[in-house]
Design a protein around this motif. Sequence first.
Motif, mmCIF file in Angstrom:
data_model
loop_
_atom_site.group_PDB
_atom_site.id
_atom_site.type_symbol
_atom_site.label_atom_id
_atom_site.label_comp_id
_atom_site.label_asym_id
_atom_site.label_seq_id
_atom_site.Cartn_x
_atom_site.Cartn_y
_atom_site.Cartn_z
ATOM 1 N N LEU A 95 0.831 -1.209 0.000
ATOM 2 C CA LEU A 95 0.000 0.000 0.000
ATOM 3 C C LEU A 95 0.860 1.251 0.000
ATOM 4 O O LEU A 95 0.584 2.215 -0.741
ATOM 5 N N GLU A 96 1.918 1.258 0.801
ATOM 6 C CA GLU A 96 2.802 2.421 0.844
ATOM 7 C C GLU A 96 3.513 2.646 -0.487
ATOM 8 O O GLU A 96 3.918 3.759 -0.803
ATOM 9 N N THR A 97 3.662 1.579 -1.271
ATOM 10 C CA THR A 97 4.343 1.691 -2.555
ATOM 11 C C THR A 97 3.434 2.231 -3.646
ATOM 12 O O THR A 97 3.875 2.987 -4.523
ATOM 13 N N ILE A 98 2.169 1.881 -3.614
ATOM 14 C CA ILE A 98 1.269 2.210 -4.717
ATOM 15 C C ILE A 98 0.400 3.437 -4.474
ATOM 16 O O ILE A 98 -0.122 4.027 -5.428
ATOM 17 N N VAL A 99 0.256 3.858 -3.231
ATOM 18 C CA VAL A 99 -0.661 4.956 -2.964
ATOM 19 C C VAL A 99 -0.087 6.281 -3.480
ATOM 20 O O VAL A 99 1.103 6.570 -3.326
ATOM 21 N N GLU A 100 -0.923 7.038 -4.140
ATOM 22 C CA GLU A 100 -0.576 8.366 -4.659
ATOM 23 C C GLU A 100 -1.791 9.265 -4.541
ATOM 24 O O GLU A 100 -2.929 8.809 -4.692
ATOM 25 N N GLU A 101 -1.544 10.514 -4.284
ATOM 26 C CA GLU A 101 -2.634 11.473 -4.151
ATOM 27 C C GLU A 101 -3.303 11.708 -5.511
ATOM 28 O O GLU A 101 -2.646 11.772 -6.544
ATOM 29 N N ASP A 102 -4.627 11.781 -5.478
ATOM 30 C CA ASP A 102 -5.444 12.034 -6.682
ATOM 31 C C ASP A 102 -5.240 10.972 -7.756
ATOM 32 O O ASP A 102 -5.320 11.255 -8.958
ATOM 33 N N SER A 103 -4.955 9.753 -7.339
ATOM 34 C CA SER A 103 -4.771 8.670 -8.295
ATOM 35 C C SER A 103 -6.117 8.095 -8.712
ATOM 36 O O SER A 103 -7.094 8.107 -7.953
ATOM 37 N N THR A 104 -6.167 7.572 -9.924
ATOM 38 C CA THR A 104 -7.355 6.863 -10.378
ATOM 39 C C THR A 104 -7.159 5.367 -10.113
ATOM 40 O O THR A 104 -6.043 4.895 -9.876
ATOM 41 N N ALA A 105 -8.256 4.639 -10.191
ATOM 42 C CA ALA A 105 -8.179 3.200 -9.968
ATOM 43 C C ALA A 105 -7.312 2.524 -11.033
ATOM 44 O O ALA A 105 -6.528 1.623 -10.734
ATOM 45 N N MET A 106 -7.438 2.965 -12.272
ATOM 46 C CA MET A 106 -6.673 2.359 -13.354
ATOM 47 C C MET A 106 -5.175 2.639 -13.209
ATOM 48 O O MET A 106 -4.348 1.747 -13.453
ATOM 49 N N ALA A 107 -4.814 3.836 -12.794
ATOM 50 C CA ALA A 107 -3.401 4.170 -12.598
ATOM 51 C C ALA A 107 -2.805 3.311 -11.479
ATOM 52 O O ALA A 107 -1.679 2.807 -11.588
ATOM 53 N N CYS A 108 -3.558 3.127 -10.415
ATOM 54 C CA CYS A 108 -3.089 2.291 -9.308
ATOM 55 C C CYS A 108 -2.974 0.835 -9.747
ATOM 56 O O CYS A 108 -2.010 0.150 -9.399
ATOM 57 N N TRP A 109 -3.941 0.382 -10.506
ATOM 58 C CA TRP A 109 -3.928 -0.991 -11.024
ATOM 59 C C TRP A 109 -2.683 -1.244 -11.880
ATOM 60 O O TRP A 109 -2.040 -2.292 -11.773
ATOM 61 N N ASN A 110 -2.351 -0.283 -12.714
ATOM 62 C CA ASN A 110 -1.175 -0.429 -13.581
ATOM 63 C C ASN A 110 0.127 -0.399 -12.794
ATOM 64 O O ASN A 110 1.098 -1.065 -13.176
ATOM 65 N N ARG A 111 0.172 0.351 -11.701
ATOM 66 C CA ARG A 111 1.375 0.362 -10.869
ATOM 67 C C ARG A 111 1.604 -1.015 -10.241
ATOM 68 O O ARG A 111 2.743 -1.494 -10.180
ATOM 69 N N ILE A 112 0.537 -1.638 -9.793
ATOM 70 C CA ILE A 112 0.663 -2.986 -9.226
ATOM 71 C C ILE A 112 1.124 -3.970 -10.295
ATOM 72 O O ILE A 112 1.988 -4.824 -10.050
ATOM 73 N N ARG A 113 0.585 -3.845 -11.479
ATOM 74 C CA ARG A 113 0.986 -4.729 -12.581
ATOM 75 C C ARG A 113 2.473 -4.579 -12.878
ATOM 76 O O ARG A 113 3.184 -5.575 -13.058
ATOM 77 N N ASP A 114 2.958 -3.349 -12.892
ATOM 78 C CA ASP A 114 4.377 -3.127 -13.178
ATOM 79 C C ASP A 114 5.271 -3.706 -12.088
ATOM 80 O O ASP A 114 6.378 -4.191 -12.369
#
Length: 292
Positions: A95-114
Amino acid sequence: MPDTKPSSSSFHPTLAVTNIKNHVTVVLGMDNDQYPLWIALFTNYAKSNRVLHHIIKPKSGGPKTPTTDEAKEMWEVLDATVLQWIYATVNNDLLETIVEEDSTAMACWNRIRDIFLDNKHSRAVTLEQEFSHTAMSDFPNVSAYCQRLKSLADQLKNVGSPVIDTRLVLQLVSGLTEAYHGVGTLIRQATPLPPFYRARSMLTLEEASFAKSVATSGSSSALYAKSASDGASPSILGRPPSQPQGKNNKGNGNKKKVKNGKGHTNGSRSPNSNANGSGESSNTSVPAAPWT
């Protein structure tokens, strides 16, 4: 296809979800290998609630971009809800790695994929080596062994090196312990080779048979021990009873006991009796006590 222009009275099923963990039961972490399972559970649930397009961009025929203020507001609410689903199903480190302010669900999803799918070739080499050297002796039971093999096969698929079912079954058989070589031979010699789920079932049944045999053997041993401690005849358990005492056994001196006038008992030997039982003193006599 979801409606992009809901009225103020419309209700979206996503808003009725109170606890995503009841549906996505896997907590994803950076140090585990459950990414394929998490992906499968999450995408299926998002699809059933008509919000899959918030994490995966549709190839064609997707929902149109909302144009009215009301539709935009609803889209933002749904996107924030899906984003919260993601946050709720990962551990604190991820969670600490992927959380970003004003992020969208798709942007967060792609960060996890990467995070999980970067350096595919290096990951494929490591996973391939582990898959080829996985053996049942390293696991407590059949289920854990099979689950590990299936997990490694899923991870190889995600990095572009899929494992066909035939190879998965052959690897399953090759890693068996000596006790399972019999059922392993049946699986290996079958034509056609059984699918993985059926081979796993065969091994699970064999394991259950082993456990039943051990339980039966243990019950028999416990029954014998209890019967012996209770004084029951061993013949009940299939063993010949021991010869009872006091039954004209050779040398047991089973004679009628009658006291003579000297206080001795006939048929029993006093310490001063000789071998013929006459009661006369032997050559080695014991001097009488001075007080007699």
